[in-house]
Design a protein around this motif. Structure first.
Motif, PDB file in Angstrom:
ATOM      1  N   PHE A  47      32.333  -7.866 -19.575  1.00 15.91           N
ATOM      2  CA  PHE A  47      32.774  -6.530 -18.885  1.00 15.91           C
ATOM      3  C   PHE A  47      33.906  -6.997 -18.318  1.00 15.91           C
ATOM      4  CE2 PHE A  47      28.493  -4.069 -18.593  1.00 15.91           C
ATOM      5  CZ  PHE A  47      28.258  -4.103 -20.193  1.00 15.91           C
ATOM      6  N   LYS A  48      35.083  -6.443 -18.490  1.00 12.47           N
ATOM      7  CA  LYS A  48      36.328  -6.704 -17.662  1.00 12.47           C
ATOM      8  C   LYS A  48      37.091  -5.458 -17.129  1.00 12.47           C
ATOM      9  CE  LYS A  48      36.040 -11.059 -19.286  1.00 12.47           C
ATOM     10  NZ  LYS A  48      35.827 -12.078 -18.231  1.00 12.47           N
ATOM     11  N   MET A  49      37.268  -5.582 -16.024  1.00 13.64           N
ATOM     12  CA  MET A  49      38.323  -4.559 -15.562  1.00 13.64           C
ATOM     13  C   MET A  49      39.632  -5.158 -15.023  1.00 13.64           C
ATOM     14  SD  MET A  49      35.410  -2.735 -12.735  1.00 13.64           S
ATOM     15  CE  MET A  49      34.793  -4.417 -12.174  1.00 13.64           C
ATOM     16  N   ASP A  50      40.614  -4.516 -14.931  1.00 18.18           N
ATOM     17  CA  ASP A  50      42.048  -4.702 -14.765  1.00 18.18           C
ATOM     18  C   ASP A  50      42.804  -3.590 -14.347  1.00 18.18           C
ATOM     19  OD1 ASP A  50      43.994  -6.622 -14.542  1.00 18.18           O
ATOM     20  OD2 ASP A  50      44.688  -6.162 -16.511  1.00 18.18           O
ATOM     21  N   ALA A  51      43.652  -4.103 -13.516  1.00 20.74           N
ATOM     22  CA  ALA A  51      44.735  -3.034 -13.045  1.00 20.74           C
ATOM     23  C   ALA A  51      46.167  -3.755 -12.811  1.00 20.74           C
ATOM     24  CB  ALA A  51      44.137  -2.507 -11.583  1.00 20.74           C
ATOM     25  N   ASP A  52      47.055  -3.005 -13.172  1.00 14.72           N
ATOM     26  CA  ASP A  52      48.502  -3.442 -13.071  1.00 14.72           C
ATOM     27  C   ASP A  52      49.464  -2.604 -12.528  1.00 14.72           C
ATOM     28  OD1 ASP A  52      49.290  -2.363 -15.541  1.00 14.72           O
ATOM     29  OD2 ASP A  52      48.936  -3.693 -16.624  1.00 14.72           O
ATOM     30  N   SER A  53      50.766  -2.952 -12.906  1.00 16.42           N
ATOM     31  CA  SER A  53      51.690  -1.778 -12.441  1.00 16.42           C
ATOM     32  C   SER A  53      51.926  -0.599 -13.051  1.00 16.42           C
ATOM     33  CB  SER A  53      53.021  -2.652 -12.318  1.00 16.42           C
ATOM     34  OG  SER A  53      53.519  -2.892 -13.510  1.00 16.42           O
ATOM     35  N   ARG A  54      51.021  -0.614 -14.275  1.00 13.97           N
ATOM     36  CA  ARG A  54      51.106   0.582 -15.121  1.00 13.97           C
ATOM     37  C   ARG A  54      49.823   1.329 -15.326  1.00 13.97           C
ATOM     38  NH1 ARG A  54      53.484  -3.549 -17.643  1.00 13.97           N
ATOM     39  NH2 ARG A  54      51.893  -3.668 -19.199  1.00 13.97           N
ATOM     40  N   GLN A  55      48.863   0.484 -15.187  1.00 10.72           N
ATOM     41  CA  GLN A  55      47.630   1.132 -15.695  1.00 10.72           C
ATOM     42  C   GLN A  55      46.277   0.359 -15.179  1.00 10.72           C
ATOM     43  OE1 GLN A  55      47.394   0.438 -19.993  1.00 10.72           O
ATOM     44  NE2 GLN A  55      47.068  -1.778 -19.508  1.00 10.72           N
ATOM     45  N   ALA A  56      45.080   1.232 -15.183  1.00 11.30           N
ATOM     46  CA  ALA A  56      43.793   0.515 -14.816  1.00 11.30           C
ATOM     47  C   ALA A  56      43.053   0.532 -16.201  1.00 11.30           C
ATOM     48  CB  ALA A  56      43.154   1.179 -13.797  1.00 11.30           C
ATOM     49  N   ARG A  57      42.332  -0.435 -16.337  1.00  9.75           N
ATOM     50  CA  ARG A  57      41.562  -0.780 -17.450  1.00  9.75           C
ATOM     51  C   ARG A  57      40.223  -1.209 -17.420  1.00  9.75           C
ATOM     52  NH1 ARG A  57      41.235  -4.481 -22.746  1.00  9.75           N
ATOM     53  NH2 ARG A  57      41.210  -6.122 -21.011  1.00  9.75           N
ATOM     54  N   ILE A  58      39.107  -0.653 -18.190  1.00  7.72           N
ATOM     55  CA  ILE A  58      37.799  -1.276 -18.099  1.00  7.72           C
ATOM     56  C   ILE A  58      37.400  -1.416 -19.555  1.00  7.72           C
ATOM     57  CG2 ILE A  58      36.900   1.223 -17.810  1.00  7.72           C
ATOM     58  CD1 ILE A  58      34.654  -0.127 -16.311  1.00  7.72           C
ATOM     59  N   ALA A  59      36.609  -2.308 -19.887  1.00 10.78           N
ATOM     60  CA  ALA A  59      36.576  -2.849 -21.071  1.00 10.78           C
ATOM     61  C   ALA A  59      35.144  -3.808 -21.281  1.00 10.78           C
ATOM     62  CB  ALA A  59      37.666  -3.715 -21.742  1.00 10.78           C
ATOM     63  N   ILE A  60      34.654  -3.634 -22.493  1.00  7.89           N
ATOM     64  CA  ILE A  60      33.828  -4.496 -23.045  1.00  7.89           C
ATOM     65  C   ILE A  60      34.709  -5.307 -24.058  1.00  7.89           C
ATOM     66  CG2 ILE A  60      31.628  -4.788 -24.251  1.00  7.89           C
ATOM     67  CD1 ILE A  60      30.759  -1.922 -23.546  1.00  7.89           C
ATOM     68  N   VAL A  61      34.432  -6.744 -23.598  1.00 11.11           N
ATOM     69  CA  VAL A  61      35.317  -7.546 -24.891  1.00 11.11           C
ATOM     70  C   VAL A  61      33.950  -8.380 -25.618  1.00 11.11           C
ATOM     71  CG1 VAL A  61      36.516  -9.708 -24.766  1.00 11.11           C
ATOM     72  CG2 VAL A  61      37.009  -7.773 -23.306  1.00 11.11           C
ATOM     73  N   VAL A  62      34.383  -8.312 -26.961  1.00 17.49           N
ATOM     74  CA  VAL A  62      33.139  -8.980 -27.707  1.00 17.49           C
ATOM     75  C   VAL A  62      33.834 -10.011 -28.510  1.00 17.49           C
ATOM     76  CG1 VAL A  62      31.324  -8.602 -29.296  1.00 17.49           C
ATOM     77  CG2 VAL A  62      31.886  -6.841 -27.773  1.00 17.49           C
ATOM     78  N   ARG A  63      33.208 -11.335 -28.248  1.00 15.28           N
ATOM     79  CA  ARG A  63      33.782 -12.586 -28.930  1.00 15.28           C
ATOM     80  C   ARG A  63      32.676 -13.109 -29.874  1.00 15.28           C
ATOM     81  NH1 ARG A  63      36.509 -12.831 -24.227  1.00 15.28           N
ATOM     82  NH2 ARG A  63      38.731 -13.229 -24.452  1.00 15.28           N
ATOM     83  N   ASP A  64      32.928 -12.340 -30.917  1.00 15.63           N
ATOM     84  CA  ASP A  64      31.818 -12.688 -32.081  1.00 15.63           C
ATOM     85  C   ASP A  64      32.094 -14.111 -32.767  1.00 15.63           C
ATOM     86  OD1 ASP A  64      29.756 -10.851 -32.771  1.00 15.63           O
ATOM     87  OD2 ASP A  64      31.445  -9.186 -32.966  1.00 15.63           O
ATOM     88  N   PRO A  65      31.003 -14.898 -32.790  1.00 19.06           N
ATOM     89  CA  PRO A  65      30.954 -16.081 -33.338  1.00 19.06           C
ATOM     90  C   PRO A  65      30.796 -16.096 -35.082  1.00 19.06           C
ATOM     91  CG  PRO A  65      29.170 -16.074 -32.371  1.00 19.06           C
ATOM     92  CD  PRO A  65      29.925 -14.936 -31.809  1.00 19.06           C
TER      93      PRO A  65
END
Length: 150
Positions: A47-65
């Motif tokens: 789970f990732k949260m990020d915020a910058d000068s244009r937006q805020a974002r929350i995500a589930i990041v899936v790295r499928d092997p």
């Protein structure tokens, strides 16, 4: 314009404030949790949260092997996801392979028009992130065991 140091300092101040704000909130399982460094217990799902000068974002990041099994399993749980989060406007994206040959997919929601560098936007960013990370935790608490055999 902000220098790189000013941007870094302001982002650090925001995430420190967010972490303090979230500290008293227990996980869906009633445990103390580090919301900033949320651990799913699955090395392929984060789970990732990020915020910058244009937006805020929350995500589930899936790295499928294995080329998509984890993301496919999440797709099968889409109804539970939407019911738990109470929102239908999350974006589900299956992306290309990363440098290790894993398929990287993202389930995310963005809030546009906010700027983490402006203290006056912090309440809106926190109000965006807080209920969603709590809901993601609740969702994960219900479904995480579905990923133990992949």
């Amino acid at each position: 314009m902000y220098t790189k140091q000013e941007i870094s300092k302001q982002k650090q101040a925001f995430w420190t404030a967010f972490g303090r704000y979230m500290k008293p909130v227990l996980s869906a399982d009633g445990e103390a949790i580090s919301w900033m460094n949320y651990k799913t217990g699955n090395k392929h799902i984060s789970f990732k949260m990020d915020a910058d000068s244009r937006q805020a974002r929350i995500a589930i990041v899936v790295r499928d092997p294995d080329g998509g099994g984890y993301f496919d399993r999440l797709l099968q749980m889409k109804d539970i996801f939407y019911e738990t989060l109470g929102e239908l406007d999350w974006t589900w994206e299956r992306d290309s392979a990363d440098e290790q040959g894993r398929v990287v997919s993202v389930i995310q929601k963005k809030m546009m028009g906010v700027n983490v560098l402006k203290n006056e936007d912090w309440p809106a960013i926190i109000s965006f992130l807080k209920p969603r990370i709590i809901a993601l935790d609740s969702f994960w608490s219900m479904v995480r065991y579905q990923f133990s055999n992949l």
